[in-house]
Design an enzyme around this catalytic site. Sequence first.
Site, PDB file in Angstrom:
ATOM      1  N   THR A 229     -28.895   3.092 144.485  1.00 47.84           N
ATOM      2  CA  THR A 229     -27.630   2.731 143.842  1.00 47.84           C
ATOM      3  C   THR A 229     -27.634   3.196 142.397  1.00 47.84           C
ATOM      4  OG1 THR A 229     -28.425   0.536 143.174  1.00 47.84           O
ATOM      5  CG2 THR A 229     -27.344   0.709 145.319  1.00 47.84           C
TER       6      THR A 229
ATOM      7  N   GLU B 199     -24.390 -12.206 138.987  1.00 49.87           N
ATOM      8  CA  GLU B 199     -23.066 -11.637 138.753  1.00 49.87           C
ATOM      9  C   GLU B 199     -22.147 -12.732 138.211  1.00 49.87           C
ATOM     10  OE1 GLU B 199     -20.218  -8.756 138.442  1.00 49.87           O
ATOM     11  OE2 GLU B 199     -22.308  -8.491 139.050  1.00 49.87           O
TER      12      GLU B 199
END
Length: 309
Positions: free
Chosen positions: A39, A280
């Site tokens: 990623t 997050e």
Amino acid sequence: MQAAPWYLILNGKSAGDDAVRDAVTQVREKGQGLQVRVTWEAGDAERYVREAIAAQAPLLIAGGGDGTLSEVAEAMAYTGQDATRLPALALLPLGTANDFATATAVPTDPLAALQLPAHTPARSIDLLRVEGDGKVHWCANLASGGFGTEVTVETHDGLKKMLGGLAYVITGVAKLGRIEPIQAHIHGEGFDWQGGFIALGIGNGRQAGGGQQLCPEALLDDGQLDLTVVPELSGEVMSTLGTLFSEGKHAALEQVAERARLRELWIEAAQPLTLNLDGEPLQARRFHVQCVAGRVRMHLPAKTPLLRG
């Protein structure tokens, strides 16, 4: 006919890890196909998950910390497919604190972690579905708010890299003198609480933020979320904070916290508050959190304490 390969979705920060490269090589040399996808930017994990599903991969391995695990699990949930039609999930722990791996006893040695799926069956586990900013988010481990969230969000990446989980403790100590309680109404079936809190844990898993065990009895496969609310404390019990956040002992939680086990809950705050979903941050004034039973299947050690039986 050769079996479809496993897919390792690797956080870009760990792409140069020699131990990971060696482990991947050894797995391949033993005959197990393993595709590696790294990623780089937002959206990569979801794209790789869809690629793996299209290739009929039997296994997706999240290579990274709790955030990477949640990112991969979220991408799987977003497909809308039933857990039995999705690849199984596994974890290669490469994060700062590796809270999910620590609680579930997933090995941190890269080769041992990559070999685990070959030796243990996949089990159905729950995910947290969090709606808070007009969008739906998914969380594999723990959603937290208040003091613990501020510590996790504000801990500098460089400090985390140098000190690991200790970085969270240092940041937490620095914040102790300026804890401001958050006013909120938290309710669900059979539970209704209103007031100021300094820490909030909504657990599928048990710990976050470098070892903060805010939900020490949570299970991954019971169809329920574990809620812990630590209200603003009087002077007499402020001394328990060190125990609560550094060791997470049950006794400390029992003294100061409101706890419940629910299928879903609502949080309504006077001011926008931040929930940390496995690293997050998500800010809103109103959240709806549900435990979605058996949303994915995951390979975990047979003796992990977070599974029933």
